[in-house]
Design a protein around this motif. Structure first.
Motif, PDB file in Angstrom:
ATOM      1  N   PHE A 111     -11.536  35.490  -2.392  1.00  0.00           N
ATOM      2  CA  PHE A 111     -12.300  35.787  -1.352  1.00  0.00           C
ATOM      3  C   PHE A 111     -11.936  36.631  -0.103  1.00  0.00           C
ATOM      4  O   PHE A 111     -12.129  37.505   0.870  1.00  0.00           O
ATOM      5  CB  PHE A 111     -12.452  34.163  -0.142  1.00  0.00           C
ATOM      6  CG  PHE A 111     -13.784  33.768  -1.380  1.00  0.00           C
ATOM      7  CD1 PHE A 111     -15.240  33.834  -0.587  1.00  0.00           C
ATOM      8  CD2 PHE A 111     -13.606  32.445  -1.396  1.00  0.00           C
ATOM      9  CE1 PHE A 111     -15.777  32.852  -1.173  1.00  0.00           C
ATOM     10  CE2 PHE A 111     -14.807  31.700  -1.847  1.00  0.00           C
ATOM     11  CZ  PHE A 111     -15.804  31.744  -1.849  1.00  0.00           C
ATOM     12  N   ASN A 159     -12.596  40.187   1.598  1.00  0.00           N
ATOM     13  CA  ASN A 159     -13.109  40.175   2.945  1.00  0.00           C
ATOM     14  C   ASN A 159     -11.918  41.490   3.031  1.00  0.00           C
ATOM     15  O   ASN A 159     -12.199  42.829   3.919  1.00  0.00           O
ATOM     16  CB  ASN A 159     -12.160  39.054   3.891  1.00  0.00           C
ATOM     17  CG  ASN A 159     -13.459  37.777   3.473  1.00  0.00           C
ATOM     18  OD1 ASN A 159     -14.252  38.362   4.635  1.00  0.00           O
ATOM     19  ND2 ASN A 159     -13.142  37.007   3.236  1.00  0.00           N
ATOM     20  N   ALA A 198     -13.503  44.543   2.394  1.00  0.00           N
ATOM     21  CA  ALA A 198     -14.742  45.149   3.477  1.00  0.00           C
ATOM     22  C   ALA A 198     -13.893  46.287   4.530  1.00  0.00           C
ATOM     23  O   ALA A 198     -14.449  46.775   5.638  1.00  0.00           O
ATOM     24  CB  ALA A 198     -15.236  43.768   3.227  1.00  0.00           C
ATOM     25  N   GLY A 199     -12.750  45.124   5.414  1.00  0.00           N
ATOM     26  CA  GLY A 199     -12.004  45.505   6.150  1.00  0.00           C
ATOM     27  C   GLY A 199     -11.695  47.079   5.868  1.00  0.00           C
ATOM     28  O   GLY A 199     -11.716  47.722   7.049  1.00  0.00           O
ATOM     29  N   HIS A 245      -8.833  40.327   9.002  1.00  0.00           N
ATOM     30  CA  HIS A 245      -9.608  39.654   7.762  1.00  0.00           C
ATOM     31  C   HIS A 245      -9.463  39.767   6.883  1.00  0.00           C
ATOM     32  O   HIS A 245      -9.885  38.917   5.164  1.00  0.00           O
ATOM     33  CB  HIS A 245     -10.071  41.280   6.813  1.00  0.00           C
ATOM     34  CG  HIS A 245     -11.088  42.387   7.419  1.00  0.00           C
ATOM     35  ND1 HIS A 245     -12.745  42.014   7.325  1.00  0.00           N
ATOM     36  CD2 HIS A 245     -11.577  42.533   8.352  1.00  0.00           C
ATOM     37  CE1 HIS A 245     -13.739  41.982   8.197  1.00  0.00           C
ATOM     38  NE2 HIS A 245     -12.534  43.254   9.103  1.00  0.00           N
ATOM     39  N   ILE A 297      -9.918  35.723   7.913  1.00  0.00           N
ATOM     40  CA  ILE A 297     -11.083  35.304   7.573  1.00  0.00           C
ATOM     41  C   ILE A 297     -11.100  34.904   5.825  1.00  0.00           C
ATOM     42  O   ILE A 297     -12.187  34.466   5.478  1.00  0.00           O
ATOM     43  CB  ILE A 297     -12.135  36.486   8.112  1.00  0.00           C
ATOM     44  CG1 ILE A 297     -11.394  36.413   9.626  1.00  0.00           C
ATOM     45  CG2 ILE A 297     -13.074  35.815   7.260  1.00  0.00           C
ATOM     46  CD1 ILE A 297     -12.727  37.691  10.118  1.00  0.00           C
ATOM     47  N   GLY A 298     -10.647  36.297   4.914  1.00  0.00           N
ATOM     48  CA  GLY A 298     -11.029  35.565   3.716  1.00  0.00           C
ATOM     49  C   GLY A 298     -10.112  34.104   3.506  1.00  0.00           C
ATOM     50  O   GLY A 298     -10.656  33.456   2.789  1.00  0.00           O
ATOM     51  N   ASN A 330     -11.854  31.807   4.363  1.00  0.00           N
ATOM     52  CA  ASN A 330     -12.924  31.446   3.710  1.00  0.00           C
ATOM     53  C   ASN A 330     -12.932  30.323   2.616  1.00  0.00           C
ATOM     54  O   ASN A 330     -13.387  29.895   1.462  1.00  0.00           O
ATOM     55  CB  ASN A 330     -14.096  32.878   3.064  1.00  0.00           C
ATOM     56  CG  ASN A 330     -14.842  33.435   4.666  1.00  0.00           C
ATOM     57  OD1 ASN A 330     -14.581  32.279   4.790  1.00  0.00           O
ATOM     58  ND2 ASN A 330     -15.014  34.202   3.861  1.00  0.00           N
TER      59      ASN A 330
END
Length: 192
Positions: free
Chosen positions: A9, A13, A16-17, A177, A180-181, A184
């Motif tokens: 996760f 993330n 992606a960032g 991120h 956020i990860g 998650n």
């Protein structure tokens, strides 16, 4: 193995960032030249900053040339004539304090107002139609525009972008991120 799956996760993330920030960098600076496939121009080539450099220099050159061309145009529709009329009207409006003078005849006040507004109009006309073109010609502005084209190196802009903007924004985005990860991952571990 149970701890490695949730770490995915965080990695996904952060990836992606990184990818959307790198996509912005690619959009701005890569490629530096126009690309063609089978003789057809690829859209978004050259990159945004390179296209805008070309556009900016063409725009400045056309504005200077349009201004010089308009100085010779005496018609009422020209932009310079409109500026001159605006200066006349603004100066006329600023001199309205003279309307309150009751001791002077109205025709005399209007003559003075017209005289002063005409002086402002003529000064504006001489400034815009003779002085500014003289300065543009004396200092050879078109030559400076050519020098600007040669000196405005996008690679230097790219270097400063990477050094002062991209680096810090990348750290900020990756840290957001990562959090956020991590969130998650914790949710995944709590639900599991």
């Amino acid at each position: 193995m149970t701890l490695i799956k949730p770490l995915i996760f965080i990695l996904v993330n952060m990836l992606a960032g990184f990818l959307y920030l790198f996509a912005i960098k690619v959009f701005l600076f890569i490629p530096s030249r126009e690309k063609k496939i089978f003789g057809k121009h690829l859209p978004l080539t050259p990159a945004f900053v390179y296209r805008k450099k070309i556009w900016l220099l063409q725009k400045i050159t056309s504005l200077v040339n349009d201004y010089i061309r308009e100085t010779k145009d005496e018609s009422k529709e020209s932009r310079i004539s409109q500026w001159e009329q605006k200066m006349f009207q603004k100066s006329w409006d600023k001199i309205n304090f003279m309307d309150n003078m009751t001791l002077l005849p109205k025709s005399f006040i209007n003559s003075i107002k017209n005289f002063l507004a005409t002086i402002i109009y003529e000064l504006t006309k001489h400034f815009l139609r003779t002085f500014v073109p003289y300065i543009l010609e004396k200092y050879e502005v078109n030559r400076y525009l050519e020098i600007l084209d040669m000196k405005l190196d996008i690679d230097i802009v790219k270097l400063y972008f990477n050094k002062y903007i991209y680096k810090y924004v990348l750290i900020f985005v990756l840290s957001i991120h990562f959090l956020i990860g991590l969130g998650n991952m914790l949710i995944y571990l709590c639900i599991r």
